[in-house]
Write a protein that holds these residues in place. Structure first.
Motif, PDB file in Angstrom:
ATOM      1  N   ASN A  22       2.545  15.116  -0.996  1.00  0.00           N
ATOM      2  CA  ASN A  22       2.233  15.236   0.429  1.00  0.00           C
ATOM      3  C   ASN A  22       2.149  13.886   1.152  1.00  0.00           C
ATOM      4  OD1 ASN A  22       2.137  18.040   0.335  1.00  0.00           O
ATOM      5  ND2 ASN A  22      -0.044  18.055  -0.204  1.00  0.00           N
ATOM      6  N   TYR A  23       2.642  12.804   0.535  1.00  0.00           N
ATOM      7  CA  TYR A  23       2.663  11.516   1.220  1.00  0.00           C
ATOM      8  C   TYR A  23       4.094  11.217   1.667  1.00  0.00           C
ATOM      9  CZ  TYR A  23       2.167   6.586   2.303  1.00  0.00           C
ATOM     10  OH  TYR A  23       2.171   5.380   2.954  1.00  0.00           O
TER      11      TYR A  23
ATOM     12  N   GLU B  16       0.828  -1.203   0.000  1.00  0.00           N
ATOM     13  CA  GLU B  16       0.000   0.000   0.000  1.00  0.00           C
ATOM     14  C   GLU B  16       0.866   1.259   0.000  1.00  0.00           C
ATOM     15  OE1 GLU B  16      -2.116  -3.455   1.257  1.00  0.00           O
ATOM     16  OE2 GLU B  16      -0.332  -2.518   2.135  1.00  0.00           O
ATOM     17  N   GLN B  17       1.923   1.251   0.786  1.00  0.00           N
ATOM     18  CA  GLN B  17       2.831   2.413   0.820  1.00  0.00           C
ATOM     19  C   GLN B  17       3.518   2.609  -0.526  1.00  0.00           C
ATOM     20  OE1 GLN B  17       5.173   1.139   4.236  1.00  0.00           O
ATOM     21  NE2 GLN B  17       4.349   2.835   5.480  1.00  0.00           N
TER      22      GLN B  17
ATOM     23  N   GLN C  93       9.233  -5.560   3.267  1.00  0.00           N
ATOM     24  CA  GLN C  93       9.284  -5.137   4.663  1.00  0.00           C
ATOM     25  C   GLN C  93      10.371  -5.877   5.432  1.00  0.00           C
ATOM     26  OE1 GLN C  93       4.864  -5.334   5.655  1.00  0.00           O
ATOM     27  NE2 GLN C  93       5.501  -3.519   6.802  1.00  0.00           N
ATOM     28  N   GLN C  94      11.101  -5.107   6.222  1.00  0.00           N
ATOM     29  CA  GLN C  94      12.203  -5.594   7.069  1.00  0.00           C
ATOM     30  C   GLN C  94      13.408  -6.091   6.270  1.00  0.00           C
ATOM     31  OE1 GLN C  94      11.811  -4.750  10.158  1.00  0.00           O
ATOM     32  NE2 GLN C  94       9.688  -4.158   9.662  1.00  0.00           N
TER      33      GLN C  94
END
Length: 651
Positions: A592-593, A583-584, A627-628
């Protein structure tokens, strides 16, 4: 008549004759005197004192039952002409009581039995006389080098000259800029007095141009009297007065030293007396008036220091101005048409911190490096190589991590020390045949010379870094209008690796806790906007560092990709940070994100601007993240612009 004397005392004329013969190698720099007994020897000491000579070595015979010889050794320091003299006792047979007495009194340096060997006497005399000369000789030690231990005397002479140079260079008066400037100018006038064939000493009427902005300058100008104004031209072609320099100041110092174009236009404001010096004349002056060199270095360092302080002061004022703009615009952030501009102003103020911090660090490092090279003696060939390395490192083409490792491994086998091989590769001296040439030429002095070369190379890298930082500051200021689509940058032929390497230099302090892995593939030049692309590298590297806990690994990889239609350059910047969710990743280029963690500055505009810049170059930017495990940002740029992107962007 020599300053120092070797005094031989023995009642046997045959012994005196043999001593005189065996000590002949020392006659050029020491007077040889002889006496039959201690009374005659004392008379000779009086004569030496009268003539201003000192006894450097006393060779004395002692007879069993007669302690006059031993007494003379013991009392040698009581006469002004023989204080500190080295002592040698001659004896026909072991005289343990006499020797013990002299040893207890601390005045016996060597004992020799008769008959002696010539080589033994000469060896002892060389050692003892060298010891005496090193301790008491205050003039030219090299005068005694041929007769005594030349290595010890040479090392001592070099150390004395370095200490003398150091004391002159860093004397308490170095803080008095005007006093140093006056000494330099007086010394230059003394040099040219009655011998100014080059017409270096000149007088100009007002409004005479000394240097011209962005034009080459081959001269160093010393202002002896009068005033000179410095002027800069803005983007609209308007000239602005930025500073006034008075007597004692230098004009053109940076361009003279670095070979860069002049930073500003220098124009006389009043009737002005100057000393105009080119590189050849400067070298001639320093060769014939070596006492001016430490003064000139002081003057130059103080001048650069003042210039740096003025530059930092200007940038601080700029940051304050930008902060004031940000504060004023915060009230309008809620209004849609002003929200972006307010954020951009704050962003530019934040981005200024990197180059300003780099300049502050580099100024201290450059001072240390200049001090090191100023103190380091080099042969003419080694000095020429040092200056070549300085220039090479100012224009260095970066090596990849793999290339540097390979060169280091090859040289380690050749020089037998890994840290030495790493230093050679770091300064750009990694060709095996060239290293072998210097090993053969320098011999045992190779490693010390490499350490000196490393400081010269360090000066080159610091000068390059400061230039990059100063250019970056100017471009950041300009970026306010670029972001707001009110300004353009002309496209030009650009080497991407240089821009990436310069950007990494700005982040050197933040990279220290991390590992940097550079995987560079040779790239062709492309037509691009280098400063706009530098903004892209800055954002991507800053984001990667923000995302990584310490220690991490930052990987910068470049590749050249060919397909049937065109060739493309890919630049991938990877981190071992926290990564992003799917999602990111979908929102990462939205205005602005931001994914910045709490405590990290982020406006959410950096990647939006990066995407726009890359698209204007006909390329794209992609994100890949787990992620990670980390994130990779890949920029793809065409080697040749398409017709649609050849036109300058309408900003």
């Amino acid at each position: 008549m020599n300053a120092y004397v070797i005094l031989c005392v023995d009642h046997d004329p045959i012994i005196i004759e043999k001593l005189t013969h065996d000590l002949a190698p020392f006659r050029d720099v020491f007077d040889l005197c002889s006496a039959d007994n201690p009374d005659d020897a004392n008379a000779l000491l009086d004569e030496c004192q009268h003539q201003g000579q000192q006894v450097a070595m006393l060779i004395c015979h002692n007879q069993p039952g007669d302690d006059s010889g031993i007494n003379m050794l013991v009392n040698i320091d009581n006469h002004p002409a023989s204080i500190g003299a080295r002592t040698l006792l001659l004896s026909d047979a072991p005289q343990y009581d006499a020797i013990l007495q002299a040893v207890n009194e601390g005045r016996l340096n060597y004992c020799m039995h008769k008959p002696w060997r010539r080589d033994e006497l000469q060896r002892v005399a060389e050692k003892e006389l060298t010891t005496y000369v090193l301790r008491y000789c205050q003039h030219d030690l090299l005068r005694y080098a041929e007769a005594l231990d030349h290595r010890a005397l040479l090392d001592a002479q070099v150390e004395r000259e370095i200490n003398q140079f150091q004391s002159q260079l860093f004397s308490p008066s170095s803080s008095d800029t005007r006093a140093i400037a006056d000494k330099v100018i007086q010394g230059l006038y003394a040099f040219f007095e009655g011998n100014d064939e080059s017409k270096a000493c000149r007088t100009y009427s007002p409004y005479h141009v000394l240097t011209k902005e962005n034009q080459p300058n081959a001269f160093l100008w010393f202002i002896a009297e009068g005033e000179v104004g410095l002027y800069k031209t803005d983007d609209d072609g308007q000239e602005h007065h930025v500073s006034t320099l008075k007597a004692g100041s230098l004009i053109g110092s940076m361009s003279f030293v670095t070979g860069e174009v002049s930073f500003s236009t220098a124009r006389t404001l009043t009737r002005t007396q100057v000393i105009k010096i080119d590189h050849e004349l400067f070298a001639k002056i320093m060769r014939s008036r070596s006492e001016l060199l430490p003064l000139f270095i002081q003057h130059l360092l103080l001048h650069f220091n003042q210039r740096l302080k003025r530059s930092i002061g200007t940038e601080i004022q700029l940051q304050q101005t930008l902060a004031s703009l940000d504060a004023a615009n915060q009230q309008l952030v809620e209004k849609e048409k002003m929200a972006l501009l307010g954020q951009l102003v704050a962003g530019v103020a934040h981005e200024l911190n990197n180059p300003v911090s780099a300049i502050l660090r580099n100024s201290d490092a450059l001072g240390d490096a200049l001090q090191a090279v100023a103190q380091a003696p080099l042969t003419p060939d080694s000095l020429e190589q040092a200056l070549t390395l300085l220039q090479t490192n100012r224009e260095a083409t970066p090596l990849s991590t793999a290339q540097a490792r390979a060169y280091t491994q090859n040289l380690t086998d050749q020089v037998s020390e890994r840290h030495l091989a790493r230093d050679l590769v770091g300064m750009g001296l990694y060709q095996a045949d060239e290293v072998s040439h210097w090993q053969q030429q320098l011999g045992d002095a190779f490693s010390p010379t490499v350490e000196i070369w490393r400081q010269y190379a360090r000066c080159g890298r610091l000068l390059r870094s400061n230039h990059v930082c100063a250019q970056r500051i100017a471009d950041l200021v300009k970026s306010l209008r670029t972001y707001a689509r009110q300004d353009t940058e002309q496209r030009q032929r650009t080497q991407l690796l240089e821009g990436i390497e310069d950007t990494l230099t700005l982040f050197e302090h933040r990279l220290k806790p991390h590992q940097l892995d550079k995987r560079y593939h040779p790239l062709p030049e492309i037509v691009a906007q280098p400063y706009a692309l530098a903004q892209v590298w800055t954002n991507l590297i800053a984001n990667a560092l923000d995302a990584m806990p310490e220690p991490g690994t930052l990987t910068v990889q470049t590749d050249l990709v060919d397909n049937d239609e065109a060739s493309y350059i890919q630049v991938a910047i990877s981190d071992t940070g926290v990564g992003m969710t799917p999602e990111q990743q979908e929102k990462i280029f939205a205005l602005n994100y931001t994914t910045k963690r709490e405590g990290h500055f982020g406006l959410g505009i950096g990647l939006t601007v990066c995407q726009q810049i890359i698209q204007q170059h006909g390329g794209d930017i992609r994100v890949s993240s787990v992620q990670q495990h980390g994130t990779t940002m890949t920029v793809t740029l065409p080697v040749s612009l398409s017709p649609a992107t050849r036109k300058e962007p309408q900003l």
